[in-house]
Design a protein around this motif. Structure first.
Motif, short mmCIF file in Angstrom:
data_model
loop_
_atom_site.label_atom_id
_atom_site.label_comp_id
_atom_site.label_asym_id
_atom_site.label_seq_id
_atom_site.Cartn_x
_atom_site.Cartn_y
_atom_site.Cartn_z
N TRP A 1 0.83 -1.13 -0.12
CA TRP A 1 -0.15 0.08 0.05
C TRP A 1 0.84 1.29 -0.04
O TRP A 1 1.23 1.66 1.04
CB TRP A 1 -0.81 -0.04 1.12
CG TRP A 1 -2.01 0.94 1.01
CD1 TRP A 1 -2.13 1.87 0.23
CD2 TRP A 1 -2.76 1.57 2.15
NE1 TRP A 1 -3.13 2.66 0.31
CE2 TRP A 1 -3.60 2.52 1.82
CE3 TRP A 1 -3.07 0.97 3.59
CZ2 TRP A 1 -4.66 3.08 2.60
CZ3 TRP A 1 -3.82 1.73 4.39
CH2 TRP A 1 -4.82 2.79 3.79
N PRO A 2 1.11 1.91 -1.18
CA PRO A 2 2.24 3.02 -1.16
C PRO A 2 1.34 4.00 -0.60
O PRO A 2 0.26 4.12 -0.24
CB PRO A 2 2.07 3.14 -2.74
CG PRO A 2 1.45 2.05 -3.60
CD PRO A 2 0.53 1.54 -2.43
N LYS B 1 -7.28 12.53 3.03
CA LYS B 1 -6.78 11.88 4.15
C LYS B 1 -6.59 13.09 5.12
O LYS B 1 -6.69 14.24 4.57
CB LYS B 1 -5.21 11.36 4.21
CG LYS B 1 -5.18 10.36 2.82
CD LYS B 1 -3.79 9.52 2.84
CE LYS B 1 -2.71 10.34 2.08
NZ LYS B 1 -1.39 9.27 2.02
N TRP B 2 -6.65 12.83 6.34
CA TRP B 2 -6.88 13.94 7.52
C TRP B 2 -8.12 14.75 7.11
O TRP B 2 -8.11 16.04 7.29
CB TRP B 2 -5.56 14.52 7.51
CG TRP B 2 -4.38 13.47 7.39
CD1 TRP B 2 -4.01 12.75 8.33
CD2 TRP B 2 -3.26 13.61 6.36
NE1 TRP B 2 -2.91 11.95 8.08
CE2 TRP B 2 -2.54 12.57 6.91
CE3 TRP B 2 -2.98 14.08 5.10
CZ2 TRP B 2 -1.22 12.06 5.86
CZ3 TRP B 2 -2.19 13.86 4.30
CH2 TRP B 2 -1.32 12.80 4.80
N GLU C 1 0.25 8.06 8.15
CA GLU C 1 0.40 8.55 6.92
C GLU C 1 -0.69 8.08 5.90
O GLU C 1 -0.78 8.54 4.82
CB GLU C 1 1.77 7.75 6.47
CG GLU C 1 1.85 6.37 6.24
CD GLU C 1 2.20 5.82 7.70
OE1 GLU C 1 2.86 4.66 7.70
OE2 GLU C 1 2.18 6.39 8.76
N1 LIG Z 1 -4.74 15.35 2.48
C1 LIG Z 1 -4.42 14.73 1.31
N2 LIG Z 1 -5.37 13.68 1.03
C2 LIG Z 1 -5.08 12.84 -0.01
C3 LIG Z 1 -3.96 13.44 -0.99
C4 LIG Z 1 -3.01 14.55 -0.41
O1 LIG Z 1 -2.12 14.96 -1.12
N3 LIG Z 1 -3.53 15.23 0.61
N4 LIG Z 1 -3.60 12.76 -1.95
C5 LIG Z 1 -4.56 11.68 -2.58
C6 LIG Z 1 -4.16 10.91 -3.57
S1 LIG Z 1 -3.57 11.45 -4.98
C7 LIG Z 1 -4.15 9.53 -3.47
S2 LIG Z 1 -3.88 8.63 -4.72
C8 LIG Z 1 -4.57 8.88 -2.13
C9 LIG Z 1 -3.47 7.99 -1.74
O2 LIG Z 1 -3.79 7.17 -0.32
P1 LIG Z 1 -2.72 6.31 0.36
O3 LIG Z 1 -1.45 7.46 0.55
O4 LIG Z 1 -3.42 5.97 1.47
O5 LIG Z 1 -2.50 5.30 -0.44
O6 LIG Z 1 -4.73 9.97 -1.07
C10 LIG Z 1 -5.46 10.97 -1.47
N5 LIG Z 1 -5.68 12.05 -0.45
#
Ligand SMILES: Nc1nc2c(c(=O)[nH]1)N[C@H]1C(S)=C(S)[C@@H](COP(=O)(O)O)O[C@H]1N2
Ligand SMILES: [Mo]
Length: 220
Positions: free
Chosen positions: A44-45, A182-183, A163
């Motif tokens: 899971w990157p 995320k967050w 992360e």
């Molecule tokens: N807050 C936040 N959420 C984000 C991002 C971000 O840059 N900031 N990138 C998005 C992108 S482009 C992807 S592909 C996914 C990646 O989730 P992962 O890191 O859990 O695999 O998060 C998304 N959510």
């Protein structure tokens, strides 16, 4: 574009049963196929723009603001969010830059539950999902209320790691990863569409991986 991604032999992609992954590593949920131009990631990157925020429970809240039915703003503490009843979904995650990761089981509050708790005005057509540091993603209301769209707190039975979005992230299984902040900190109800962070920077406004909707120049 396709040539940029090593999709391997067809045999590399193991096929899950119709609606549940087999639990085998690398199983693809649902159709048993990768969306066009995607390649199977190892593990899971972690992928995001900017730093990983620190969770401060005393200062953290989740807000719903914008065009609510009553005009009021709603806020929840993390404890209150965690006390809402949750569901589990299985999904793959498709990053618009190519990798698809598999074997994700997310647990959290259906986004549709927020709509019940904080009813939108009848003119609401879109939402903006806001994260720490101003990251944002716009969604059509129907994408947000889709039954598998989740405000996730857990992944594969454990709280999210920092992360990957601890304490709360949006998961929109049917769209590219950038549509799932995320967050997560807020949902803004909007009466017209407005582009989010990546959508303003050349990414597609809708972001359907099965249609390969990566770039804004693909929009009509
Ligand atoms: N807050 C936040 N959420 C984000 C991002 C971000 O840059 N900031 N990138 C998005 C992108 S482009 C992807 S592909 C996914 C990646 O989730 P992962 O890191 O859990 O695999 O998060 C998304 N959510
Ligand atoms: Mo991404």
């Amino acid at each position: 574009m396709l040539a940029d991604f090593d999709r391997g032999e067809a045999g590399d992609v193991r096929v899950a049963s119709s609606h549940r992954s087999t639990g085998e590593r690398g199983a693809i949920v649902g159709t048993g196929q990768l969306p066009p131009g995607q390649k199977l990631a190892k593990g899971w990157p972690v992928s995001h723009y900017g730093p990983v925020p620190k969770f401060r429970p005393d200062r953290w809240n989740l807000q719903v603001f914008g065009a609510t039915a009553t005009g009021e703003k709603y806020t929840w503490t993390f404890e209150e969010v965690a006390a809402l009843s949750g569901i589990t979904i299985e999904t793959d995650m498709h990053c618009a830059s190519g990798p698809t990761s598999t074997d994700h089981e997310f647990f959290g509050v259906p986004a549709a539950t927020l709509l019940e708790l904080a009813p939108p005005a009848s003119q609401v057509t879109h939402v903006m999902a806001w994260a720490e540091y101003g990251y944002s993603a716009n969604l059509r209301l129907a994408d947000f209320t889709s039954e598998r769209t989740l405000l996730a707190t857990h992944h594969n039975g454990e709280p999210l790691t920092v992360e990957h979005g601890f304490p709360l992230r949006l998961v929109v299984p049917h769209l590219y990863g950038y549509k799932g902040p995320k967050w997560l900190r807020a949902i803004e109800y909007m009466t017209q569409d407005r582009r989010g962070f990546w959508e303003e920077r050349g990414f597609h406004n809708i972001g359907d991986p099965w249609k390969g909707q990566r770039h804004s120049y693909q929009e009509q």
